[in-house]
Write a protein that holds these residues in place. Structure first.
Motif, PDB file in Angstrom:
ATOM      1  N   SER A  94       0.848  -1.195   0.000  1.00  0.00           N
ATOM      2  CA  SER A  94       0.000   0.000   0.000  1.00  0.00           C
ATOM      3  C   SER A  94       0.884   1.245   0.000  1.00  0.00           C
ATOM      4  CB  SER A  94      -0.901   0.003   1.238  1.00  0.00           C
ATOM      5  OG  SER A  94      -1.595   1.236   1.377  1.00  0.00           O
ATOM      6  N   ASP A  95       0.319   2.364  -0.444  1.00  0.00           N
ATOM      7  CA  ASP A  95       1.054   3.635  -0.368  1.00  0.00           C
ATOM      8  C   ASP A  95       0.772   4.352   0.942  1.00  0.00           C
ATOM      9  OD1 ASP A  95      -1.557   4.450  -0.723  1.00  0.00           O
ATOM     10  OD2 ASP A  95      -1.102   5.932  -2.278  1.00  0.00           O
ATOM     11  N   GLY A  96      -0.008   3.712   1.834  1.00  0.00           N
ATOM     12  CA  GLY A  96      -0.388   4.382   3.066  1.00  0.00           C
ATOM     13  C   GLY A  96      -0.176   3.559   4.323  1.00  0.00           C
ATOM     14  N   SER A  97       0.146   4.256   5.393  1.00  0.00           N
ATOM     15  CA  SER A  97       0.246   3.669   6.724  1.00  0.00           C
ATOM     16  C   SER A  97      -1.154   3.380   7.253  1.00  0.00           C
ATOM     17  CB  SER A  97       0.959   4.676   7.643  1.00  0.00           C
ATOM     18  OG  SER A  97       0.713   4.401   9.000  1.00  0.00           O
ATOM     19  N   ILE A  98      -1.252   2.535   8.291  1.00  0.00           N
ATOM     20  CA  ILE A  98      -2.531   2.375   8.980  1.00  0.00           C
ATOM     21  C   ILE A  98      -2.562   3.224  10.242  1.00  0.00           C
ATOM     22  CG2 ILE A  98      -3.217   0.143   8.039  1.00  0.00           C
ATOM     23  CD1 ILE A  98      -1.982  -1.221  10.447  1.00  0.00           C
ATOM     24  N   LEU A  99      -1.526   4.041  10.434  1.00  0.00           N
ATOM     25  CA  LEU A  99      -1.571   5.064  11.469  1.00  0.00           C
ATOM     26  C   LEU A  99      -2.054   6.373  10.850  1.00  0.00           C
ATOM     27  CD1 LEU A  99       1.665   4.286  13.503  1.00  0.00           C
ATOM     28  CD2 LEU A  99      -0.700   3.786  14.129  1.00  0.00           C
ATOM     29  N   GLU A 100      -2.147   7.402  11.678  1.00  0.00           N
ATOM     30  CA  GLU A 100      -2.828   8.624  11.257  1.00  0.00           C
ATOM     31  C   GLU A 100      -2.171   9.382  10.112  1.00  0.00           C
ATOM     32  OE1 GLU A 100      -4.265   7.643  15.333  1.00  0.00           O
ATOM     33  OE2 GLU A 100      -2.345   7.624  14.308  1.00  0.00           O
ATOM     34  N   TYR A 101      -0.887   9.139   9.834  1.00  0.00           N
ATOM     35  CA  TYR A 101      -0.263   9.880   8.744  1.00  0.00           C
ATOM     36  C   TYR A 101      -0.628   9.323   7.369  1.00  0.00           C
ATOM     37  CZ  TYR A 101       3.525   6.338   9.104  1.00  0.00           C
ATOM     38  OH  TYR A 101       4.268   5.174   9.163  1.00  0.00           O
ATOM     39  N   GLY A 102      -1.336   8.188   7.349  1.00  0.00           N
ATOM     40  CA  GLY A 102      -1.893   7.686   6.086  1.00  0.00           C
ATOM     41  C   GLY A 102      -0.888   7.678   4.955  1.00  0.00           C
ATOM     42  N   ASN A 103      -1.246   8.327   3.848  1.00  0.00           N
ATOM     43  CA  ASN A 103      -0.347   8.400   2.696  1.00  0.00           C
ATOM     44  C   ASN A 103       0.283   9.781   2.558  1.00  0.00           C
ATOM     45  OD1 ASN A 103      -2.564   9.869   1.877  1.00  0.00           O
ATOM     46  ND2 ASN A 103      -2.712   8.925  -0.151  1.00  0.00           N
ATOM     47  N   LEU A 104       0.431  10.489   3.672  1.00  0.00           N
ATOM     48  CA  LEU A 104       1.026  11.824   3.641  1.00  0.00           C
ATOM     49  C   LEU A 104       2.531  11.776   3.381  1.00  0.00           C
ATOM     50  CD1 LEU A 104      -0.857  13.613   6.567  1.00  0.00           C
ATOM     51  CD2 LEU A 104      -1.292  13.778   4.121  1.00  0.00           C
ATOM     52  N   CYS A 105       3.133  10.608   3.531  1.00  0.00           N
ATOM     53  CA  CYS A 105       4.564  10.438   3.220  1.00  0.00           C
ATOM     54  C   CYS A 105       4.672   9.530   2.003  1.00  0.00           C
ATOM     55  CB  CYS A 105       5.308   9.816   4.396  1.00  0.00           C
ATOM     56  SG  CYS A 105       5.195  10.757   5.936  1.00  0.00           S
ATOM     57  N   ASP A 106       5.663   9.795   1.164  1.00  0.00           N
ATOM     58  CA  ASP A 106       5.828   8.998  -0.063  1.00  0.00           C
ATOM     59  C   ASP A 106       6.612   7.730   0.244  1.00  0.00           C
ATOM     60  OD1 ASP A 106       4.468  10.896  -1.611  1.00  0.00           O
ATOM     61  OD2 ASP A 106       6.284  12.117  -1.777  1.00  0.00           O
ATOM     62  N   LEU A 107       5.928   6.780   0.891  1.00  0.00           N
ATOM     63  CA  LEU A 107       6.556   5.541   1.318  1.00  0.00           C
ATOM     64  C   LEU A 107       5.816   4.343   0.738  1.00  0.00           C
ATOM     65  CD1 LEU A 107       6.973   6.476   5.101  1.00  0.00           C
ATOM     66  CD2 LEU A 107       8.768   6.507   3.350  1.00  0.00           C
ATOM     67  N   GLN A 108       6.491   3.189   0.716  1.00  0.00           N
ATOM     68  CA  GLN A 108       5.883   1.931   0.301  1.00  0.00           C
ATOM     69  C   GLN A 108       5.704   1.060   1.548  1.00  0.00           C
ATOM     70  OE1 GLN A 108       7.694   0.388  -3.597  1.00  0.00           O
ATOM     71  NE2 GLN A 108       9.401   1.583  -2.765  1.00  0.00           N
ATOM     72  N   HIS A 109       4.467   0.748   1.867  1.00  0.00           N
ATOM     73  CA  HIS A 109       4.172  -0.042   3.056  1.00  0.00           C
ATOM     74  C   HIS A 109       3.797  -1.463   2.645  1.00  0.00           C
ATOM     75  CE1 HIS A 109       3.840   3.484   5.813  1.00  0.00           C
ATOM     76  NE2 HIS A 109       3.526   4.100   4.685  1.00  0.00           N
ATOM     77  N   VAL A 110       4.290  -2.434   3.403  1.00  0.00           N
ATOM     78  CA  VAL A 110       3.866  -3.817   3.193  1.00  0.00           C
ATOM     79  C   VAL A 110       3.449  -4.393   4.540  1.00  0.00           C
ATOM     80  CG1 VAL A 110       6.256  -4.709   3.349  1.00  0.00           C
ATOM     81  CG2 VAL A 110       4.461  -6.078   2.257  1.00  0.00           C
ATOM     82  N   PHE A 111       2.261  -4.977   4.556  1.00  0.00           N
ATOM     83  CA  PHE A 111       1.674  -5.530   5.777  1.00  0.00           C
ATOM     84  C   PHE A 111       1.767  -7.048   5.701  1.00  0.00           C
ATOM     85  CE2 PHE A 111      -0.177  -1.462   4.766  1.00  0.00           C
ATOM     86  CZ  PHE A 111      -0.073  -0.780   5.975  1.00  0.00           C
ATOM     87  N   VAL A 112       2.465  -7.626   6.684  1.00  0.00           N
ATOM     88  CA  VAL A 112       2.775  -9.059   6.653  1.00  0.00           C
ATOM     89  C   VAL A 112       1.988  -9.763   7.751  1.00  0.00           C
ATOM     90  CG1 VAL A 112       4.594 -10.782   6.671  1.00  0.00           C
ATOM     91  CG2 VAL A 112       5.097  -8.454   5.863  1.00  0.00           C
ATOM     92  N   PRO A 113       0.924 -10.489   7.397  1.00  0.00           N
ATOM     93  CA  PRO A 113       0.134 -11.189   8.423  1.00  0.00           C
ATOM     94  C   PRO A 113       0.888 -12.370   9.004  1.00  0.00           C
ATOM     95  CG  PRO A 113      -0.660 -11.743   6.223  1.00  0.00           C
ATOM     96  CD  PRO A 113       0.379 -10.681   6.040  1.00  0.00           C
ATOM     97  N   GLY A 114       0.736 -12.567  10.305  1.00  0.00           N
ATOM     98  CA  GLY A 114       1.411 -13.657  10.985  1.00  0.00           C
ATOM     99  C   GLY A 114       0.559 -14.902  11.076  1.00  0.00           C
ATOM    100  N   GLY A 115       1.060 -15.875  11.801  1.00  0.00           N
ATOM    101  CA  GLY A 115       0.350 -17.134  11.980  1.00  0.00           C
ATOM    102  C   GLY A 115       0.397 -17.564  13.431  1.00  0.00           C
ATOM    103  N   VAL A 116       0.249 -18.844  13.650  1.00  0.00           N
ATOM    104  CA  VAL A 116       0.350 -19.403  15.002  1.00  0.00           C
ATOM    105  C   VAL A 116       1.313 -20.583  14.944  1.00  0.00           C
ATOM    106  CG1 VAL A 116      -1.961 -18.690  15.719  1.00  0.00           C
ATOM    107  CG2 VAL A 116      -1.640 -20.907  14.604  1.00  0.00           C
ATOM    108  N   PRO A 117       2.061 -20.814  16.018  1.00  0.00           N
ATOM    109  CA  PRO A 117       2.982 -21.957  16.032  1.00  0.00           C
ATOM    110  C   PRO A 117       2.217 -23.272  16.061  1.00  0.00           C
ATOM    111  CG  PRO A 117       2.906 -20.894  18.182  1.00  0.00           C
ATOM    112  CD  PRO A 117       2.119 -20.030  17.260  1.00  0.00           C
TER     113      PRO A 117
END
Length: 261
Positions: free
Chosen positions: A179-202
């Protein structure tokens, strides 16, 4: 006249955020130029300048050749974090071993730090020197606002079923999501590349301690309940996200090099 909101960001005596020094997403009342002003003021605020220079930080954190390498910064929660038993990455050593073996010859340098070990100015400088910033969900994910455009922010999430993008859309938790946006309040106000990596369980046979999953009803009724969880990396998801991170950063490096010719 009234001081602009970003300039109220700190108390010189105590080094804490001013109650009025807030910014928000594109839907909020603080626009991009005010956030950029805040970043500029924070980076140059005299009282926050650390004793270590840029070259010192590069050498101490990533090694002698760090200026010419791709720099990955992994931030772990320190002793000052509330409830430090939560949001621990249980299988981090396995992931780090893979990173070091796989990318050592590609000019990638990986460092793991606790931000509490540095002064505020050094924390800001450290974030600005990283090409990729990796951490679990939490306040540490505000540091990327100081990163250069095009940098990558990797969010290590626990096993969760429901989370929204900065624009309020459900995110696919079955795979790493860019995504081009954070899930915090700054959203896409910064030109960054965000990747969200879901975890699992042992697996049930593993001897891993921690809290890795919550009830689906609780997760839906309290969208911050997952902050009580530890993270068990889905190693396949992590590897896929990390390989893509390196590919994107290498592409950015080539673009920058071509512009210098």
């Amino acid at each position: 006249s009234e001081i602009p909101v970003p300039l109220k960001a700190a108390s010189l005596d105590h080094g804490i955020c001013h109650a009025a020094g807030l910014w928000g997403s594109p839907a909020g009342h603080i626009p991009r130029d005010n956030l950029e002003l805040f970043v500029n003021v924070a980076q140059n605020f005299p009282a926050w300048q650390g004793s270590r220079s840029r070259d010192d930080m590069l050498r101490e954190i990533w090694g002698t050749d760090a200026a010419h390498c791709m720099r990955i910064l992994f931030v772990v929660r320190g002793a000052s974090a509330a409830d430090t038993a939560r949001r621990t990455v249980a299988n981090l050593p396995e992931a780090m071993d893979w990173v070091n073996v796989t990318f050592a010859k590609q000019g990638v340098r990986f460092a793991m730090v606790q931000m509490e070990s540095f002064s505020l100015g050094e924390e800001i400088l450290l974030a600005s020197l990283a090409d990729a910033f990796v951490s679990v969900y939490g306040s540490a994910m505000w540091w990327p606002i100081f990163m250069s455009p095009g940098s990558v922010v990797m969010w290590l999430l626990p096993k969760i079923r429901h989370i929204l993008t900065y624009s309020g859309e459900p995110m696919d938790m079955s795979r790493p999501t860019w995504s081009d946006g954070s899930i915090l309040e700054y959203g896409n106000l910064c030109d960054l590349q965000h990747v969200f990596v879901p975890g699992g369980v042992p697996s049930s046979s593993s001897n891993v301690s921690g809290k890795f999953e919550i009830d689906s009803h609780l997760e839906k009724s309290n969208f911050l309940a997952f902050q009580e969880l530890d993270v068990y990396l889905n190693v396949d998801h992590f590897k896929h996200a990390f390989q893509e991170t390196i590919s994107r950063l290498m592409a950015r490096k080539l673009v920058r090099a071509s512009k210098k010719k």
